[in-house]
Design a protein around this motif. Structure first.
Motif, PDB file in Angstrom:
ATOM      1  N   THR A 166      35.623  59.483  43.816  1.00  0.00           N
ATOM      2  CA  THR A 166      36.143  58.251  43.238  1.00  0.00           C
ATOM      3  C   THR A 166      37.406  57.831  43.978  1.00  0.00           C
ATOM      4  OG1 THR A 166      37.519  59.412  41.616  1.00  0.00           O
ATOM      5  CG2 THR A 166      35.272  58.843  40.945  1.00  0.00           C
ATOM      6  N   ALA A 167      37.749  56.566  43.843  1.00  0.00           N
ATOM      7  CA  ALA A 167      39.007  56.051  44.370  1.00  0.00           C
ATOM      8  C   ALA A 167      39.485  54.950  43.439  1.00  0.00           C
ATOM      9  CB  ALA A 167      38.824  55.520  45.792  1.00  0.00           C
ATOM     10  N   LYS A 168      40.777  54.692  43.451  1.00  0.00           N
ATOM     11  CA  LYS A 168      41.345  53.665  42.587  1.00  0.00           C
ATOM     12  C   LYS A 168      41.541  52.374  43.378  1.00  0.00           C
ATOM     13  CE  LYS A 168      43.858  56.736  39.422  1.00  0.00           C
ATOM     14  NZ  LYS A 168      43.109  56.334  38.212  1.00  0.00           N
ATOM     15  N   PHE A 169      40.814  51.317  42.994  1.00  0.00           N
ATOM     16  CA  PHE A 169      41.022  49.995  43.583  1.00  0.00           C
ATOM     17  C   PHE A 169      40.322  48.954  42.718  1.00  0.00           C
ATOM     18  CE2 PHE A 169      37.390  51.930  45.830  1.00  0.00           C
ATOM     19  CZ  PHE A 169      36.401  50.957  45.704  1.00  0.00           C
ATOM     20  N   ASP A 170      40.523  47.694  43.053  1.00  0.00           N
ATOM     21  CA  ASP A 170      39.881  46.601  42.329  1.00  0.00           C
ATOM     22  C   ASP A 170      38.490  46.391  42.919  1.00  0.00           C
ATOM     23  OD1 ASP A 170      38.970  43.945  41.606  1.00  0.00           O
ATOM     24  OD2 ASP A 170      41.006  43.509  40.945  1.00  0.00           O
ATOM     25  N   PHE A 171      37.462  46.758  42.154  1.00  0.00           N
ATOM     26  CA  PHE A 171      36.078  46.710  42.644  1.00  0.00           C
ATOM     27  C   PHE A 171      35.716  45.321  43.150  1.00  0.00           C
ATOM     28  CE2 PHE A 171      31.596  45.898  42.108  1.00  0.00           C
ATOM     29  CZ  PHE A 171      30.962  47.074  42.494  1.00  0.00           C
ATOM     30  N   SER A 172      35.973  44.290  42.344  1.00  0.00           N
ATOM     31  CA  SER A 172      35.533  42.933  42.681  1.00  0.00           C
ATOM     32  C   SER A 172      36.253  42.386  43.903  1.00  0.00           C
ATOM     33  CB  SER A 172      35.742  41.996  41.484  1.00  0.00           C
ATOM     34  OG  SER A 172      34.961  42.401  40.383  1.00  0.00           O
ATOM     35  N   GLN A 173      37.578  42.594  43.947  1.00  0.00           N
ATOM     36  CA  GLN A 173      38.342  42.018  45.059  1.00  0.00           C
ATOM     37  C   GLN A 173      38.023  42.714  46.379  1.00  0.00           C
ATOM     38  OE1 GLN A 173      42.529  41.514  44.389  1.00  0.00           O
ATOM     39  NE2 GLN A 173      42.235  40.139  42.651  1.00  0.00           N
ATOM     40  N   ILE A 174      37.906  44.034  46.365  1.00  0.00           N
ATOM     41  CA  ILE A 174      37.599  44.746  47.602  1.00  0.00           C
ATOM     42  C   ILE A 174      36.187  44.400  48.070  1.00  0.00           C
ATOM     43  CG2 ILE A 174      37.269  47.022  48.651  1.00  0.00           C
ATOM     44  CD1 ILE A 174      40.179  46.222  48.244  1.00  0.00           C
ATOM     45  N   ARG A 175      35.255  44.280  47.132  1.00  0.00           N
ATOM     46  CA  ARG A 175      33.898  43.875  47.515  1.00  0.00           C
ATOM     47  C   ARG A 175      33.909  42.482  48.128  1.00  0.00           C
ATOM     48  NH1 ARG A 175      29.299  41.306  46.626  1.00  0.00           N
ATOM     49  NH2 ARG A 175      27.325  42.441  46.631  1.00  0.00           N
ATOM     50  N   ARG A 176      34.706  41.581  47.545  1.00  0.00           N
ATOM     51  CA  ARG A 176      34.792  40.218  48.069  1.00  0.00           C
ATOM     52  C   ARG A 176      35.361  40.217  49.496  1.00  0.00           C
ATOM     53  NH1 ARG A 176      38.154  36.216  44.460  1.00  0.00           N
ATOM     54  NH2 ARG A 176      36.388  36.604  43.091  1.00  0.00           N
ATOM     55  N   VAL A 177      36.389  41.014  49.720  1.00  0.00           N
ATOM     56  CA  VAL A 177      36.983  41.109  51.057  1.00  0.00           C
ATOM     57  C   VAL A 177      35.953  41.607  52.071  1.00  0.00           C
ATOM     58  CG1 VAL A 177      38.669  42.353  52.469  1.00  0.00           C
ATOM     59  CG2 VAL A 177      39.351  41.417  50.263  1.00  0.00           C
ATOM     60  N   LEU A 178      35.266  42.695  51.714  1.00  0.00           N
ATOM     61  CA  LEU A 178      34.286  43.277  52.637  1.00  0.00           C
ATOM     62  C   LEU A 178      33.125  42.316  52.894  1.00  0.00           C
ATOM     63  CD1 LEU A 178      34.240  46.948  51.292  1.00  0.00           C
ATOM     64  CD2 LEU A 178      35.356  46.092  53.356  1.00  0.00           C
ATOM     65  N   GLU A 179      32.701  41.593  51.860  1.00  0.00           N
ATOM     66  CA  GLU A 179      31.611  40.629  52.017  1.00  0.00           C
ATOM     67  C   GLU A 179      32.022  39.503  52.966  1.00  0.00           C
ATOM     68  OE1 GLU A 179      28.657  37.864  49.243  1.00  0.00           O
ATOM     69  OE2 GLU A 179      30.190  39.133  48.327  1.00  0.00           O
ATOM     70  N   ASN A 180      33.257  39.022  52.828  1.00  0.00           N
ATOM     71  CA  ASN A 180      33.741  37.973  53.725  1.00  0.00           C
ATOM     72  C   ASN A 180      33.856  38.479  55.159  1.00  0.00           C
ATOM     73  OD1 ASN A 180      33.993  35.772  51.977  1.00  0.00           O
ATOM     74  ND2 ASN A 180      35.958  36.480  51.200  1.00  0.00           N
ATOM     75  N   LEU A 181      34.358  39.702  55.330  1.00  0.00           N
ATOM     76  CA  LEU A 181      34.495  40.266  56.676  1.00  0.00           C
ATOM     77  C   LEU A 181      33.129  40.462  57.332  1.00  0.00           C
ATOM     78  CD1 LEU A 181      37.323  42.908  56.096  1.00  0.00           C
ATOM     79  CD2 LEU A 181      37.500  40.803  57.416  1.00  0.00           C
ATOM     80  N   LEU A 182      32.169  40.976  56.563  1.00  0.00           N
ATOM     81  CA  LEU A 182      30.822  41.170  57.103  1.00  0.00           C
ATOM     82  C   LEU A 182      30.165  39.832  57.441  1.00  0.00           C
ATOM     83  CD1 LEU A 182      29.526  44.005  54.750  1.00  0.00           C
ATOM     84  CD2 LEU A 182      29.785  44.161  57.235  1.00  0.00           C
TER      85      LEU A 182
END
Length: 231
Positions: A166-182
């Motif tokens: 596990t890791a501590k972060f904001d699931f939605s925001q990090i997913r959004r960042v990665l989706e935009n980068l990809l």
């Protein structure tokens, strides 16, 4: 009185008769006028803040719509080179062309709407929580392969074998960042090139890396990297 409507009363009283003269009344009216201005400014401020919140939310939604719409458009553009497309009848091909043409129109309209909003967007406070890494990374890998496959780009997952559960972060925001980068990596990469996705621990922090073999960002444009919607 605010915007020609009564909003309240200021009341002065005295036990002594005939205490107030015309000068007093004139002063009281000036005080009432000043208070009206203060109240009106407060109301306008609240209305403005509400408007800015709505505008910000609209801009975020519009921006996030670009990614799935870009995926649809990419699938449509690169499907025309696939063998199954050539086997379609004339009617099927015509329907497909209408679909592609309108997806491009929608994308352009979306860009225009984003420019109109002219957002001064501040990041929302992150909602930090424990995230199970394995299903999260599997979701990102699936997203990456779905984006790269239509363009014949190889998606390479280089995630380190040793990562925490596990890791501590904001699931939605990090997913959004990665989706935009990809999405951007695919958009500006050549057909047949590679995109690398890497996750590893560095000094007790989780680091995500997305690397492509595209054109890169000219040095003159790099100042726009951390501006809202910078092109």
């Amino acid at each position: 009185i605010s915007q020609n409507h009564p909003i309240g009363v200021i009341f002065f009283s005295s036990k002594v008769q005939n205490t107030y003269s015309k000068q007093h009344i004139d002063s009281f009216l000036e005080i009432a006028d000043e208070i009206s201005v203060i109240i009106e400014n407060g109301q306008l401020r609240r209305e403005f803040d509400a408007y800015m919140r709505q505008t910000k939310n609209l801009g975020m939604i519009l921006h996030d719509l670009k990614s799935p719409l870009s995926t649809i458009q990419s699938f449509a553009e690169f499907s025309v080179d696939d063998p199954w497309f050539q086997e379609l009848g004339n009617k099927g091909k015509e329907v497909f062309k209408v679909f592609l043409r309108n997806s491009k129109i929608m994308f352009e309209l979306l860009n225009q709407l984003l420019e109109i909003t002219q957002l001064d967007q501040k990041a929302d406070s992150p909602k930090i929580a424990d995230v199970l890494l394995k299903p999260f990374l599997e979701e990102i890998e699936t997203l990456g392969r779905n984006l790269t496959t239509p363009k014949k780009i190889e998606f390479i997952n280089e995630t380190a074998s040793v990562v925490p559960l596990t890791a501590k972060f904001d699931f939605s925001q990090i997913r959004r960042v990665l989706e935009n980068l990809l999405s951007n990596a695919v958009k500006y990469s050549y057909r047949g090139s590679r995109i690398f996705f890497t996750v590893k621990m560095i000094e007790d922090q989780l680091h995500f890396f997305i690397r492509d073999e595209g054109l890169g960002i000219p040095e003159s444009e790099q100042v726009k990297l951390f501006q809202d919607f910078g092109k």
